[in-house]
Motif scaffolding. Structure first.
Motif, PDB file in Angstrom:
ATOM      1  N   TYR A 442       0.848  -1.237  -0.085  1.00  0.00           N
ATOM      2  CA  TYR A 442       0.095  -0.033  -0.016  1.00  0.00           C
ATOM      3  C   TYR A 442       0.928   1.373   0.237  1.00  0.00           C
ATOM      4  O   TYR A 442       0.515   2.240  -0.803  1.00  0.00           O
ATOM      5  CB  TYR A 442      -0.768   0.028   1.249  1.00  0.00           C
ATOM      6  N   ILE A 443       1.913   1.359   0.681  1.00  0.00           N
ATOM      7  CA  ILE A 443       2.805   2.362   0.888  1.00  0.00           C
ATOM      8  C   ILE A 443       3.884   2.448  -0.082  1.00  0.00           C
ATOM      9  O   ILE A 443       4.819   3.237  -0.206  1.00  0.00           O
ATOM     10  CB  ILE A 443       3.161   2.514   2.364  1.00  0.00           C
ATOM     11  N   LEU A 462      -3.428   5.651  -5.146  1.00  0.00           N
ATOM     12  CA  LEU A 462      -2.510   5.775  -4.006  1.00  0.00           C
ATOM     13  C   LEU A 462      -1.143   6.377  -4.597  1.00  0.00           C
ATOM     14  O   LEU A 462      -0.404   7.129  -3.954  1.00  0.00           O
ATOM     15  CB  LEU A 462      -1.833   4.171  -3.636  1.00  0.00           C
ATOM     16  N   VAL A 468      -1.653   8.063   1.280  1.00  0.00           N
ATOM     17  CA  VAL A 468      -0.336   7.513   1.816  1.00  0.00           C
ATOM     18  C   VAL A 468       0.333   8.205   2.563  1.00  0.00           C
ATOM     19  O   VAL A 468       0.742   7.943   3.568  1.00  0.00           O
ATOM     20  CB  VAL A 468       0.353   6.889   0.412  1.00  0.00           C
TER      21      VAL A 468
END
Length: 533
Positions: A442-443, A462, A468
């Motif tokens: 995700y990051i 994202l 984020v």
């Protein structure tokens, strides 16, 4: 032959040649789940032949409502089966084996949709996705899952336990370039996941490039897929979506007959109304049985970019408040207010204990915005951005049920009263250093180019947005402890009778009036309307 029911075209555009019918296209990847493959039989019972599967019987009843039906159903230890039932067809179903499909690969769904459109070239496609859902799922390049990448060439070692996975030596705080987030994480489920978020968008785009119409409605008939990340990613490739923010109990398509009986009675309706009917009939089936509380919503997918803009505005305001508070010596106050808002907001069950609170890491975004407005100590820009977002999301929810779930006796899930709408992944919401297994991916859109990555590609929400950045800044100076275990999503089944139902099927009711559209306000408009708010 009498005229078949149709859908009205989208306002202000023509999506292709005129249509004269509707085809329900059902994509059912049950091949990694024996419960779904045998339901409503017990998992230990012999698997029924495809012709006797509960979902196939449901689809026969849909065709009787003057709607074409196509399905691709993959079963455990069996073939993948293509099923085609023309509208009004009373005859027996004759499934065709397609050998064994990789149902997690975009080409399987794309090829299915292209074939459906070729078989019914004058039909609008309504796509129903069965099986498991999980919200955001990364697009992972399996060839990058090497020992060198996982350990950063021997610099780290991983220890797996029942409560999660730790890494040694203990990595630095998240505010730094964190190796445990930039490197390839071993936190991949042993069982197969559904199609990735990016893979689903690729499948839809590929099908449309080969001549399939953009689906009028996608019904995510599974869990957690009323998800910002997912819906934003597919927004260009369909008109409306119906989905569920928490669990949706598996009913093998039992509600579809009533949806299309409504369409047959009306003769024609809007895409939005059909999306609402999917949610409402799902509610009716589950609520009639009791102990199956769910929350369902629908959204005009063209509204997702504007909604993403409002999310970015809120995330940016939160980051600015957190950073600005450092010089003023009040960062702990700001962090505490945000943490309180997240803890008070509705959580959805990423820790499969059926208790909907932190440390669950899917947060209802509308409820979070409402709770941020209620906190003291936050900047005016945060309050304004939260107000704008809460208002824009007020028309998404179609319904929210209140009941004791059969999977967790003695607790109540109340999806009716709080201001709920849509989920978003909010890793480690309580600042405990305990992260959802998806967090490294995700990051990863903020990765250090010098560290390896297993992501094949980032999703635009994202990569281009600021959510984020908020997650990273919120966790500044919070030490990492462990990743939660990566497990295949849970999909509770519908507890009905031996025939796969909860009693007699409800008779179709008169079609409700067309609801107003959900989404951001336009200039000169008041708060967006919608049913079940």
């Amino acid at each position: 032959m009498a005229k078949l029911p149709t859908l009205l075209p989208t306002e202000g555009e023509c999506s292709g040649p005129a249509t004269d019918s509707v085809v329900l296209a059902v994509f059912a990847p049950f091949g990694s789940d024996k419960v779904l493959s045998t339901w409503p039989r017990r998992e230990t019972d012999p698997q029924a032949p495809i012709e006797q599967q509960a979902i196939v019987r449901s689809l026969q009843r849909v065709a009787a409502q003057h709607v074409h039906v196509c399905a691709l159903v993959d079963l455990v230890d069996d073939d993948s089966w293509y099923i085609e039932i023309p509208a009004k067809s009373p005859g027996p179903v004759r499934p065709v084996s397609t050998w064994k499909q990789d149902m997690s690969h975009p080409h399987s769904l794309a090829g299915f949709l292209v074939h459906v459109q070729r078989r019914f070239p004058c039909s609008d496609i309504v796509l129903a996705l069965e099986g498991h859902g999980a919200g955001y799922l990364p697009e992972i390049d399996g060839t990058k899952l090497t020992i060198e990448n996982i350990t950063d060439s021997g610099g780290f070692s991983w220890t797996k336990a029942n409560d999660g996975t730790t890494v040694s030596p203990n990595p630095p705080p998240l505010s730094m370039v964190s190796p445990e987030l930039s490197m390839v994480s071993p936190e991949l489920p042993a069982t197969r996941l559904p199609m990735s978020t990016l893979g689903l968008a690729k499948a839809l785009a590929l099908a449309q490039a080969k001549g399939a119409r953009r689906p009028a409605v996608i019904h995510f008939n599974n869990c957690f897929n009323l998800s910002v990340e997912l819906l934003h990613t597919v927004a260009r490739h369909a008109d409306f979506a119906t989905a569920y923010a928490n669990y949706n109990f598996f009913t093998a398509g039992q509600a579809y007959e009533r949806v299309f009986a409504n369409l047959r009675a009306a003769g024609t309706t809007s895409r939005e109304q059909l999306a609402v009917w999917f949610a409402e009939t799902n509610r009716d089936i589950l609520d009639a049985q009791g102990k199956h509380p769910t929350i369902g919503g629908r959204i005009r997918l063209a509204d997702m970019p504007a909604l993403a803009g409002l999310i970015n505005a809120l995330a940016t305001a939160l980051v600015n408040d957190l950073v600005g508070a450092i010089a003023a010596g009040r960062r702990d106050v700001v962090v505490g207010a945000i943490r309180t808002a997240i803890r008070e907001a509705q959580q959805y069950d990423t820790v499969p204990d059926f208790v909907l609170e932190v440390p669950d890491q899917l947060t209802d975004l509308r409820h979070l915005a409402e709770r941020l407005k209620a906190q003291t100590g936050l900047a005016a820009a945060v309050v304004q951005a939260a107000t704008d977002l809460e208002t824009a999301l007020s028309g998404v929810r179609v319904y929210g049920s209140v009941d004791e779930p059969y999977k967790k006796p003695g607790t109540i899930w109340n999806f009716r009263k709080p201001p709920l709408a849509i989920n978003i992944l909010c890793p480690d919401p309580d600042l405990q250093g305990i992260w959802d297994w998806r967090s490294p991916y995700y990051i990863d859109s903020r990765r250090d180019p010098g560290h390896p990555s297993a992501l094949a590609e980032d999703i635009p929400f994202l990569k281009q947005g600021t959510w984020v950045d908020f997650v990273i800044e919120y966790h500044r100076k919070i030490d990492f402890k462990r990743y939660l275990p990566a497990r295949a999503p849970v999909f509770p089944v519908f507890i009905g009778d031996d025939k796969g139902g909860g009693g007699p099927r409800p008779r179709p009711k008169e079609p409700p009036k067309r609801p107003r559209s959900p989404g951001p306000r336009k200039a000169g408009q008041g708060k967006t309307g919608g049913s079940g708010v």
